[in-house]
Design a protein around this motif. Structure first.
Motif, PDB file in Angstrom:
ATOM      1  N   GLY A 213     -13.082 -81.036  -4.334  1.00  0.00           N
ATOM      2  CA  GLY A 213     -12.675 -81.688  -5.581  1.00  0.00           C
ATOM      3  C   GLY A 213     -12.499 -80.680  -6.696  1.00  0.00           C
ATOM      4  O   GLY A 213     -11.487 -80.668  -7.405  1.00  0.00           O
ATOM      5  N   LEU A 214     -13.497 -79.801  -6.851  1.00  0.00           N
ATOM      6  CA  LEU A 214     -13.430 -78.839  -7.939  1.00  0.00           C
ATOM      7  C   LEU A 214     -12.292 -77.844  -7.731  1.00  0.00           C
ATOM      8  O   LEU A 214     -11.632 -77.432  -8.685  1.00  0.00           O
ATOM      9  CB  LEU A 214     -14.770 -78.104  -8.070  1.00  0.00           C
ATOM     10  CG  LEU A 214     -15.916 -78.997  -8.558  1.00  0.00           C
ATOM     11  CD1 LEU A 214     -17.229 -78.233  -8.546  1.00  0.00           C
ATOM     12  CD2 LEU A 214     -15.642 -79.532  -9.949  1.00  0.00           C
ATOM     13  N   GLN A 215     -12.026 -77.475  -6.469  1.00  0.00           N
ATOM     14  CA  GLN A 215     -10.947 -76.509  -6.250  1.00  0.00           C
ATOM     15  C   GLN A 215      -9.575 -77.146  -6.445  1.00  0.00           C
ATOM     16  O   GLN A 215      -8.659 -76.488  -6.940  1.00  0.00           O
ATOM     17  CB  GLN A 215     -11.081 -75.885  -4.858  1.00  0.00           C
ATOM     18  CG  GLN A 215     -12.301 -74.992  -4.794  1.00  0.00           C
ATOM     19  CD  GLN A 215     -12.280 -74.038  -3.620  1.00  0.00           C
ATOM     20  OE1 GLN A 215     -11.505 -74.205  -2.688  1.00  0.00           O
ATOM     21  NE2 GLN A 215     -13.132 -73.042  -3.660  1.00  0.00           N
ATOM     22  N   ILE A 216      -9.437 -78.419  -6.075  1.00  0.00           N
ATOM     23  CA  ILE A 216      -8.158 -79.091  -6.355  1.00  0.00           C
ATOM     24  C   ILE A 216      -7.938 -79.142  -7.855  1.00  0.00           C
ATOM     25  O   ILE A 216      -6.847 -78.875  -8.368  1.00  0.00           O
ATOM     26  CB  ILE A 216      -8.143 -80.508  -5.739  1.00  0.00           C
ATOM     27  CG1 ILE A 216      -8.064 -80.406  -4.222  1.00  0.00           C
ATOM     28  CG2 ILE A 216      -6.951 -81.301  -6.249  1.00  0.00           C
ATOM     29  CD1 ILE A 216      -8.134 -81.731  -3.520  1.00  0.00           C
ATOM     30  N   LEU A 217      -9.008 -79.440  -8.577  1.00  0.00           N
ATOM     31  CA  LEU A 217      -8.944 -79.440 -10.042  1.00  0.00           C
ATOM     32  C   LEU A 217      -8.475 -78.087 -10.544  1.00  0.00           C
ATOM     33  O   LEU A 217      -7.550 -77.982 -11.355  1.00  0.00           O
ATOM     34  CB  LEU A 217     -10.328 -79.768 -10.598  1.00  0.00           C
ATOM     35  CG  LEU A 217     -10.476 -79.762 -12.115  1.00  0.00           C
ATOM     36  CD1 LEU A 217      -9.953 -81.056 -12.675  1.00  0.00           C
ATOM     37  CD2 LEU A 217     -11.925 -79.566 -12.513  1.00  0.00           C
ATOM     38  N   PHE A 218      -9.093 -77.025 -10.029  1.00  0.00           N
ATOM     39  CA  PHE A 218      -8.770 -75.683 -10.491  1.00  0.00           C
ATOM     40  C   PHE A 218      -7.317 -75.334 -10.182  1.00  0.00           C
ATOM     41  O   PHE A 218      -6.583 -74.850 -11.051  1.00  0.00           O
ATOM     42  CB  PHE A 218      -9.718 -74.674  -9.840  1.00  0.00           C
ATOM     43  CG  PHE A 218      -9.345 -73.243 -10.081  1.00  0.00           C
ATOM     44  CD1 PHE A 218      -9.548 -72.678 -11.329  1.00  0.00           C
ATOM     45  CD2 PHE A 218      -8.775 -72.484  -9.088  1.00  0.00           C
ATOM     46  CE1 PHE A 218      -9.197 -71.361 -11.563  1.00  0.00           C
ATOM     47  CE2 PHE A 218      -8.421 -71.166  -9.316  1.00  0.00           C
ATOM     48  CZ  PHE A 218      -8.629 -70.605 -10.561  1.00  0.00           C
ATOM     49  N   PHE A 219      -6.884 -75.629  -8.931  1.00  0.00           N
ATOM     50  CA  PHE A 219      -5.524 -75.230  -8.571  1.00  0.00           C
ATOM     51  C   PHE A 219      -4.480 -76.056  -9.309  1.00  0.00           C
ATOM     52  O   PHE A 219      -3.417 -75.541  -9.667  1.00  0.00           O
ATOM     53  CB  PHE A 219      -5.330 -75.310  -7.050  1.00  0.00           C
ATOM     54  CG  PHE A 219      -5.911 -74.128  -6.345  1.00  0.00           C
ATOM     55  CD1 PHE A 219      -5.322 -72.881  -6.464  1.00  0.00           C
ATOM     56  CD2 PHE A 219      -7.070 -74.242  -5.596  1.00  0.00           C
ATOM     57  CE1 PHE A 219      -5.860 -71.770  -5.835  1.00  0.00           C
ATOM     58  CE2 PHE A 219      -7.609 -73.140  -4.965  1.00  0.00           C
ATOM     59  CZ  PHE A 219      -7.007 -71.893  -5.086  1.00  0.00           C
ATOM     60  N   ASN A 220      -4.777 -77.327  -9.565  1.00  0.00           N
ATOM     61  CA  ASN A 220      -3.841 -78.133 -10.359  1.00  0.00           C
ATOM     62  C   ASN A 220      -3.712 -77.571 -11.760  1.00  0.00           C
ATOM     63  O   ASN A 220      -2.613 -77.468 -12.313  1.00  0.00           O
ATOM     64  CB  ASN A 220      -4.323 -79.580 -10.442  1.00  0.00           C
ATOM     65  CG  ASN A 220      -3.802 -80.393  -9.294  1.00  0.00           C
ATOM     66  OD1 ASN A 220      -2.781 -80.040  -8.699  1.00  0.00           O
ATOM     67  ND2 ASN A 220      -4.489 -81.458  -8.973  1.00  0.00           N
ATOM     68  N   TRP A 221      -4.851 -77.207 -12.330  1.00  0.00           N
ATOM     69  CA  TRP A 221      -4.849 -76.645 -13.673  1.00  0.00           C
ATOM     70  C   TRP A 221      -4.037 -75.355 -13.711  1.00  0.00           C
ATOM     71  O   TRP A 221      -3.195 -75.155 -14.582  1.00  0.00           O
ATOM     72  CB  TRP A 221      -6.295 -76.404 -14.091  1.00  0.00           C
ATOM     73  CG  TRP A 221      -6.467 -75.652 -15.363  1.00  0.00           C
ATOM     74  CD1 TRP A 221      -6.371 -76.148 -16.622  1.00  0.00           C
ATOM     75  CD2 TRP A 221      -6.765 -74.255 -15.494  1.00  0.00           C
ATOM     76  NE1 TRP A 221      -6.581 -75.150 -17.533  1.00  0.00           N
ATOM     77  CE2 TRP A 221      -6.827 -73.983 -16.875  1.00  0.00           C
ATOM     78  CE3 TRP A 221      -6.984 -73.235 -14.587  1.00  0.00           C
ATOM     79  CZ2 TRP A 221      -7.102 -72.711 -17.371  1.00  0.00           C
ATOM     80  CZ3 TRP A 221      -7.257 -71.961 -15.078  1.00  0.00           C
ATOM     81  CH2 TRP A 221      -7.318 -71.711 -16.449  1.00  0.00           C
ATOM     82  N   LEU A 222      -4.271 -74.502 -12.689  1.00  0.00           N
ATOM     83  CA  LEU A 222      -3.578 -73.217 -12.623  1.00  0.00           C
ATOM     84  C   LEU A 222      -2.070 -73.427 -12.469  1.00  0.00           C
ATOM     85  O   LEU A 222      -1.264 -72.798 -13.148  1.00  0.00           O
ATOM     86  CB  LEU A 222      -4.120 -72.428 -11.433  1.00  0.00           C
ATOM     87  CG  LEU A 222      -3.791 -70.951 -11.402  1.00  0.00           C
ATOM     88  CD1 LEU A 222      -4.480 -70.260 -12.562  1.00  0.00           C
ATOM     89  CD2 LEU A 222      -4.259 -70.345 -10.092  1.00  0.00           C
ATOM     90  N   ARG A 223      -1.700 -74.378 -11.598  1.00  0.00           N
ATOM     91  CA  ARG A 223      -0.281 -74.604 -11.357  1.00  0.00           C
ATOM     92  C   ARG A 223       0.409 -75.126 -12.611  1.00  0.00           C
ATOM     93  O   ARG A 223       1.498 -74.705 -12.966  1.00  0.00           O
ATOM     94  CB  ARG A 223      -0.090 -75.577 -10.192  1.00  0.00           C
ATOM     95  CG  ARG A 223       1.272 -75.448  -9.578  1.00  0.00           C
ATOM     96  CD  ARG A 223       1.440 -76.207  -8.298  1.00  0.00           C
ATOM     97  NE  ARG A 223       0.602 -77.367  -8.235  1.00  0.00           N
ATOM     98  CZ  ARG A 223      -0.436 -77.464  -7.431  1.00  0.00           C
ATOM     99  NH1 ARG A 223      -0.742 -76.470  -6.638  1.00  0.00           N
ATOM    100  NH2 ARG A 223      -1.174 -78.543  -7.411  1.00  0.00           N
ATOM    101  N   LYS A 224      -0.254 -76.062 -13.298  1.00  0.00           N
ATOM    102  CA  LYS A 224       0.323 -76.599 -14.543  1.00  0.00           C
ATOM    103  C   LYS A 224       0.509 -75.490 -15.558  1.00  0.00           C
ATOM    104  O   LYS A 224       1.527 -75.418 -16.244  1.00  0.00           O
ATOM    105  CB  LYS A 224      -0.618 -77.673 -15.107  1.00  0.00           C
ATOM    106  CG  LYS A 224      -0.529 -78.982 -14.382  1.00  0.00           C
ATOM    107  CD  LYS A 224      -0.208 -80.111 -15.364  1.00  0.00           C
ATOM    108  CE  LYS A 224       0.014 -81.414 -14.628  1.00  0.00           C
ATOM    109  NZ  LYS A 224      -1.242 -82.039 -14.215  1.00  0.00           N
ATOM    110  N   LYS A 225      -0.486 -74.626 -15.638  1.00  0.00           N
ATOM    111  CA  LYS A 225      -0.426 -73.549 -16.603  1.00  0.00           C
ATOM    112  C   LYS A 225       0.740 -72.612 -16.296  1.00  0.00           C
ATOM    113  O   LYS A 225       1.510 -72.239 -17.187  1.00  0.00           O
ATOM    114  CB  LYS A 225      -1.746 -72.779 -16.569  1.00  0.00           C
ATOM    115  CG  LYS A 225      -2.007 -71.993 -17.825  1.00  0.00           C
ATOM    116  CD  LYS A 225      -3.390 -71.403 -17.818  1.00  0.00           C
ATOM    117  CE  LYS A 225      -3.433 -70.338 -18.887  1.00  0.00           C
ATOM    118  NZ  LYS A 225      -4.758 -69.809 -19.098  1.00  0.00           N
ATOM    119  N   LEU A 226       0.890 -72.257 -15.025  1.00  0.00           N
ATOM    120  CA  LEU A 226       1.982 -71.370 -14.630  1.00  0.00           C
ATOM    121  C   LEU A 226       3.337 -72.012 -14.903  1.00  0.00           C
ATOM    122  O   LEU A 226       4.270 -71.365 -15.357  1.00  0.00           O
ATOM    123  CB  LEU A 226       1.857 -71.014 -13.144  1.00  0.00           C
ATOM    124  CG  LEU A 226       0.689 -70.105 -12.776  1.00  0.00           C
ATOM    125  CD1 LEU A 226       0.626 -69.880 -11.283  1.00  0.00           C
ATOM    126  CD2 LEU A 226       0.792 -68.778 -13.506  1.00  0.00           C
TER     127      LEU A 226
END
Lengths: 218, 229, 360
Positions: free
Chosen positions: A195-208
């Motif tokens: 859960g936390l890693q999906i959160l992190f990768f979604n955040w990273l992807r949105k940011k990029l």
């Protein structure tokens, strides 16, 4: 899946699986092994390599046979092809190490029903040329392995204080006094970390993505 | 996912296919798959057998010090419902071919995570258990799995005197589970605090197996001694 | 958006002219928890005080930091996170290493509260999520108990309390500490086992008399032992109308009836229903954790169902499960099913005829 509308560029076929369409973090496919075997780095590695092998081989065969398999029986054919390679992997792992085989449990056999593999066979390999299908499979396989390792590294580090436990290359990270968080090796830890890693990768992807659109507008 | 139209356009056999073609394709794929699997099975069979033997051998050698060769025996002893059940066990021999002891598998399904399977060594001459090794357990890491890592718990079984009654061949004192620090007989097994259920299950497994198997093993001693020749 | 930012407040009926708001209720719950916390400090000494302070500070800091990250006004001042911290501290064993308590607080508030959107959106009780995390992560530390009223408890701390962060807890040092404290005072030692584990794992099972359980002079989680005080504080909240009394009532009643049925069936193996009621965290859980407003159902028949569900699951875990205590997991399960309970207990809207299945 938008990528099927126009034929993707060769390199994109490969890179997509790693990041933009990562099977675990983006498509949320193959959750069963992701949650079950990621409590040790070596398991993640073995699972990732096995799944990639099956993925590449079955994509190749499916793509080669794509003009000969009648569409009514295609799923049955794909499953037989996939099951063949899964069984090969199953024997190979037993021959390599029984301990590894035991810790992967039923999940090697369950690669048969891993939706990533059937999904790629149906959605990509059956409508593309063999080189492209293999490239796509390698990309997806590496993406899957990468995701497994992302979980496995965190879970083993916190849950056991080591990396690569049960292998000759075991590294102790925090010294002998570290209190392992056993929850991380147990199933709940898998859910928490995923859960936390999906959160992190979604955040990273949105940011990029934001940065990319900002750069395009400028 | 693509729509049905889209899928149909991509697959280059739009006309309805005859059943024969379908059966033919499936049969062809299945045949090739079968041949391939048979080859792989043949190719890996020896390695897998070797691995399995190496594993039990390692367990037996570990539990019976001084053993260089081993042999599998079968014994039939009354099971929980009174019906005879046949169980395999291992006899270990030293370099001169003399019997050292036996290694017997025991299991109990009352562990925290289900079945716990252990193997223990027994020296018939000294009437002594040499030690216990966990073969399979799904106990909680850091808690129940201390049955295989906790040195104090393992020490319970190492060198445990388990005298048999000369007539009935049953152990004089059966293994008993006690709380940590409360053992006063050699057959008392001190549990692990915080892992009561798992250590109780191990104790039960070994107790049940010693009561069941040791009398039979003693009756077979001559056969076991001859075994290495 | 706060009320001050809007000059005109438009709300639909009913219009109740009452100043009671979330902050008010949470403040009163905190006040009701204070006597329990003080009594637990008296029972278990300095370590309990440090434990409660650490757990609360960790929860408050976590919530504040997350609010800052999310660029929202801080919600620390509504007292709810202080309740979370206090409850977490009160449900942990007195000798819990402080770093574990802090980690539990951070985890509970971060994962179970702020990530879900803060107060009003959490589907699980954050304190219990933190507690459950610790229970599974550090089973040894969370099952090492202290006897109450240990001599010298105000002048020294339990050795495990000050365990170096992220280091293993030394359970043997705790037992040695208890032993030494009794030896120095010249009293016969009392075992540190909780009444529930003495019953469940004792050979033969031991039954603590209910009066002792009621008085709180037993080992157990820091704030869960003093049944009489917990009931008093709970009654205060019920009297102020700040707690839905049906939840604890349903929970205690169902636990009493079910354990009573087992007891009538076999009086040797099963403890009497009063033992079940007053041991462990059942009363504390019923009054202060199951009644969490956000994570419990909203309909009036639903709360009865919810309470009964938790009570029954608790007794089932205690009797058949591998753990001696089941309140925490039972309440978390109750939290998980409360949206379903809401769904099936929706009252009929006035004037609407219930549709037949054939028509719909």
């Amino acid at each position: 899946m938008s990528t099927q509308e126009n034929t993707p560029r060769t390199l994109d076929v490969f890179l997509r699986g790693l990041w933009e369409e990562n099977p675990v973090f983006v498509m949320l496919l193959g959750m069963c092994p992701v949650l079950a075997v990621t409590n040790k780095v070596i398991n993640c590695f073995a699972m990732g390599v096995s799944a990639t092998f099956v993925l590449v081989m079955s994509s190749l065969i499916v793509s080669l046979l794509r003009n000969y398999i009648p569409k009514q029986v295609r799923i049955a054919s794909y499953i037989v092809i996939i099951a063949t390679f899964v069984t090969i992997v199953d024997y190979a792992i037993q021959a390599i190490s029984l301990d590894l085989y035991d810790s992967l449990g039923a999940f090697i056999q369950l690669i048969v029903v891993n939706c990533i593999i059937l999904g790629r066979a149906e959605a990509f390999a059956s409508r593309n040329t063999p080189p492209k299908a293999v490239l796509d499979a390698i990309g997806m396989g590496i993406g899957f392995t990468f995701a497994l390792l992302c979980l496995g590294v965190v879970r083993e580090a916190l849950g056991n204080g080591t990396l690569l436990m049960d292998t000759p290359w075991e590294i102790s990270l925090f010294g002998p006094r570290f209190a392992p968080w056993s929850v991380m090796i147990l199933p709940p830890g898998g859910f928490f970390v995923l859960g936390l890693q999906i959160l992190f990768f979604n955040w990273l992807r949105k940011k990029l993505q934001r940065r990319k659109t900002a750069a395009e507008q400028a | 996912m693509t729509t049905a139209n889209h899928a149909a356009a991509q697959i280059p056999t739009p006309q309805p296919t005859g059943s024969l073609a379908m059966i033919g394709t499936l049969a062809g794929i299945a045949f090739v798959s079968g041949v391939l699997l048979a080859l792989v099975y043949e190719g890996t069979y020896d390695r897998i057998q070797q691995n399995q033997q190496a594993r039990t051998r390692a367990a037996v050698l570990d539990i019976l010090p001084g053993v260089v060769s081993q042999q599998v025996f079968e014994a039939s002893a009354p099971g929980p419902d009174g019906q005879p059940v046949t169980q395999e066990f291992f006899a270990g021999y030293d370099a001169s071919g003399a019997l050292v002891g036996v290694a017997i598998e025991a299991s109990d399904s009352g562990g925290y995570g289900g079945e716990i399977r252990v193997i223990y060594g027994y020296l018939p001459d000294k009437q002594e258990i040499t030690g216990m090794k966990v073969l399979l357990s799904r106990e909680t890491p850091g808690l129940g799995d201390r049955i295989s890592t906790d040195a104090a718990f393992q020490a319970n079984f190492a060198g445990m005197q388990l005298a048999l009654d000369p007539d009935s061949k049953q152990p004089v004192h059966s293994l008993t589970y006690v709380k940590p620090g409360e053992a006063d007989k050699p057959t008392d097994v001190e549990g692990i605090s915080g892992a009561t259920i798992s250590s109780q299950a191990v104790t039960r497994a070994v107790r049940a197996s010693t009561e069941r198997m040791l009398p039979v093993v003693h009756d077979m001693l001559d056969e076991l001694r001859r075994g290495s020749q | 958006m706060t009320a001050e930012e809007r000059p005109l407040k438009l709300t639909s009926s009913p219009h109740i002219k009452q100043s009671e708001d979330v902050r008010d209720i949470m403040f009163n719950v905190t006040m009701a928890l204070i006597p329990i916390a003080l009594f637990s400090v008296w029972l278990f000494g300095l370590s309990a005080l440090l434990l409660l302070l650490t757990a609360t500070a960790a929860c408050v800091l976590t919530e504040h930091i997350f609010c800052v990250i999310a660029k929202k006004p801080t919600t620390v001042k509504d007292w709810s996170v202080i309740i979370t911290g206090l409850i977490l501290g009160l449900t942990l064993p007195p000798g819990t290493p402080l770093w574990m308590a802090a980690l539990g607080g951070v985890f509970g508030v971060a994962v179970a509260k702020t990530l879900f959107g803060g107060i009003g959106y959490n589907c699980f009780n954050p304190a219990l999520v933190g507690r459950a995390f610790l229970q599974i992560a550090f089973p040894v530390a969370i099952t090492t108990w202290m006897p109450p009223m240990l001599p010298g408890r105000f002048t020294s701390v339990i050795p495990s309390t000050l365990t170096f962060p992220f280091a293993k807890m030394d359970a043997d040092a705790v037992y040695a500490y208890i032993h030494r404290a009794y030896a120095m005072a010249g009293i016969d030692g009392v075992s540190g086992a909780t009444p529930l584990s003495a019953w469940k794992f004792g050979e033969p099972p031991q039954f603590e008399p209910s009066a002792r359980l009621f008085s709180g002079m037993i080992s157990g989680s820091t704030g869960e032992t003093a049944t009489w005080l917990i009931i008093l504080c709970g009654l205060y909240l019920i009297w102020r109308g700040m707690m839905n009394w049906r939840i604890p009532a349903g929970m205690l009643l169902s636990a009493f009836l079910l354990s009573g049925a087992f007891w009538l069936g076999d009086r040797v193996a099963y403890p009497n229903p009063f033992f079940m009621l007053f041991s462990g965290g059942l009363v504390f859980g019923a009054l202060f954790m199951a009644s969490d407003m956000v994570a419990s159902p909203m309909t009036s028949s639903g709360v009865w169902l919810y309470g009964a569900f938790i009570g029954i699951v608790t007794i089932i875990i205690r009797i058949f499960g591998a753990l001696p205590e089941g309140v925490m997991f039972a309440i978390l399960l109750g939290n998980a099913v409360s949206p379903l309970i809401n769904e099936i207990t929706q009252p009929r809207v006035y004037g609407v005829v219930k549709k037949r299945r054939a028509e719909s």
